[in-house]
Motif scaffolding. Structure first.
Motif, short mmCIF file in Angstrom:
data_model
loop_
_atom_site.label_atom_id
_atom_site.label_comp_id
_atom_site.label_asym_id
_atom_site.label_seq_id
_atom_site.Cartn_x
_atom_site.Cartn_y
_atom_site.Cartn_z
N TRP A 48 -61.78 -64.74 23.48
CA TRP A 48 -62.17 -63.58 22.67
C TRP A 48 -63.66 -63.61 22.35
CZ3 TRP A 48 -57.69 -64.56 18.74
CH2 TRP A 48 -56.47 -64.26 19.34
N ILE A 49 -64.17 -64.77 21.94
CA ILE A 49 -65.59 -64.84 21.59
C ILE A 49 -66.45 -64.70 22.83
CG2 ILE A 49 -65.91 -67.33 21.64
CD1 ILE A 49 -67.56 -66.95 19.01
N ALA A 50 -65.98 -65.21 23.96
CA ALA A 50 -66.72 -65.06 25.21
C ALA A 50 -66.84 -63.58 25.57
CB ALA A 50 -66.03 -65.83 26.32
N GLU A 51 -65.75 -62.85 25.45
CA GLU A 51 -65.78 -61.41 25.73
C GLU A 51 -66.70 -60.68 24.77
OE1 GLU A 51 -61.37 -60.75 27.67
OE2 GLU A 51 -61.52 -60.87 25.48
N LEU A 52 -66.63 -61.02 23.49
CA LEU A 52 -67.51 -60.40 22.50
C LEU A 52 -68.97 -60.65 22.84
CD1 LEU A 52 -65.68 -61.34 19.17
CD2 LEU A 52 -66.17 -59.02 19.95
N ALA A 53 -69.29 -61.87 23.20
CA ALA A 53 -70.67 -62.22 23.52
C ALA A 53 -71.17 -61.41 24.73
CB ALA A 53 -70.78 -63.72 23.80
N LEU A 54 -70.37 -61.38 25.78
CA LEU A 54 -70.78 -60.64 26.97
C LEU A 54 -70.91 -59.15 26.69
CD1 LEU A 54 -68.65 -62.50 29.65
CD2 LEU A 54 -71.15 -62.59 29.39
N ASP A 55 -69.99 -58.60 25.90
CA ASP A 55 -70.05 -57.18 25.55
C ASP A 55 -71.32 -56.84 24.79
OD1 ASP A 55 -67.62 -56.75 26.79
OD2 ASP A 55 -66.47 -56.63 24.91
N ARG A 56 -71.84 -57.80 24.03
CA ARG A 56 -73.07 -57.58 23.26
C ARG A 56 -74.33 -57.88 24.07
NH1 ARG A 56 -73.96 -60.58 18.45
NH2 ARG A 56 -75.40 -58.92 17.98
N GLY A 57 -74.17 -58.37 25.28
CA GLY A 57 -75.33 -58.69 26.10
C GLY A 57 -75.83 -60.11 25.96
N ALA A 58 -75.04 -60.96 25.32
CA ALA A 58 -75.41 -62.37 25.17
C ALA A 58 -75.02 -63.14 26.44
CB ALA A 58 -74.72 -62.97 23.95
N ARG A 59 -75.49 -64.37 26.52
CA ARG A 59 -75.14 -65.23 27.66
C ARG A 59 -73.87 -66.01 27.35
NH1 ARG A 59 -78.79 -68.21 31.02
NH2 ARG A 59 -77.94 -70.03 30.02
N LEU A 84 -64.16 -64.25 33.26
CA LEU A 84 -65.16 -64.86 32.39
C LEU A 84 -65.95 -65.95 33.13
CD1 LEU A 84 -63.15 -65.07 29.05
CD2 LEU A 84 -65.08 -63.54 29.58
N LEU A 85 -65.26 -66.72 33.95
CA LEU A 85 -65.94 -67.75 34.73
C LEU A 85 -66.96 -67.12 35.68
CD1 LEU A 85 -65.99 -70.81 35.08
CD2 LEU A 85 -64.26 -70.55 36.87
N ARG A 86 -66.60 -66.01 36.32
CA ARG A 86 -67.54 -65.30 37.21
C ARG A 86 -68.75 -64.77 36.44
NH1 ARG A 86 -62.89 -63.09 39.32
NH2 ARG A 86 -63.21 -61.18 38.14
N ASP A 87 -68.51 -64.32 35.19
CA ASP A 87 -69.59 -63.72 34.39
C ASP A 87 -70.46 -64.75 33.67
OD1 ASP A 87 -68.69 -61.24 35.18
OD2 ASP A 87 -67.63 -60.81 33.32
#
Length: 157
Positions: A48-59, A84-87
């Motif tokens: 969940w936090i990984a998705e949130l980070a990517l959605d916000r433009g974080a690494r 997530l691993l690909r991203d």
């Protein structure tokens, strides 16, 4: 800012909703341009936090505790894990093969060693097995890594 995540995976739908909001609130104050989230991307809080980070433009950087780690995750989570691993911008490996408690703790230790702050989705109770959330929190505190505990008031696992 580098933020790591650890947390309980056995959460019902109501607890999931609350935890997702707590995670979003925790990341909201961070500048996404300078933010890196480090996660093992297991099901629930890690993902969940990984998705949130990517959605916000974080690494996103991913720690892989063992070569067979993905095999031990629920099958329904595999597509999310793979995406997530690909991203992820970077992967960190422990060098272990079997996905057991020792590998999970080794992965958490590797993760904690790379972050400025650890978010713990934790009910405050002892770990149910070696390498559980309580063990990761204790390790972070021993190293002096600040820990932000997120847990909805009066919630129970």
């Amino acid at each position: 800012m580098r933020i790591g995540i650890t947390g309980h995976r056995e959460l019902d739908a109501e607890l999931e909703r609350k935890v997702r909001q707590l995670l979003a609130d925790s990341l909201a104050a961070e500048d996404a341009g300078g933010l890196t989230v480090v996660s093992c991307i297991a099901d629930r809080p890690d993902a969940w936090i990984a998705e949130l980070a990517l959605d916000r433009g974080a690494r996103l950087e991913v720690v892989i505790p063992a070569q067979r780690y993905r095999d031990g995750l629920p099958e329904w989570h595999h597509p999310v894990y793979d995406r997530l691993l690909r991203d992820a911008s970077e992967q960190h490996h422990t060098g272990r093969v079997e996905s057991d408690e020792a590998a999970h703790m080794a992965g958490s230790e590797l993760l904690v060693g790379q972050v400025d702050r650890l978010i713990a989705v934790w009910d405050g109770l002892p770990a149910r097995g070696f390498g559980g959330t309580a063990d990761v929190v204790a390790h972070a505190r021993r190293l002096g890594v600040p820990v932000e505990v997120l847990w909805p008031a009066e919630a129970r696992r």
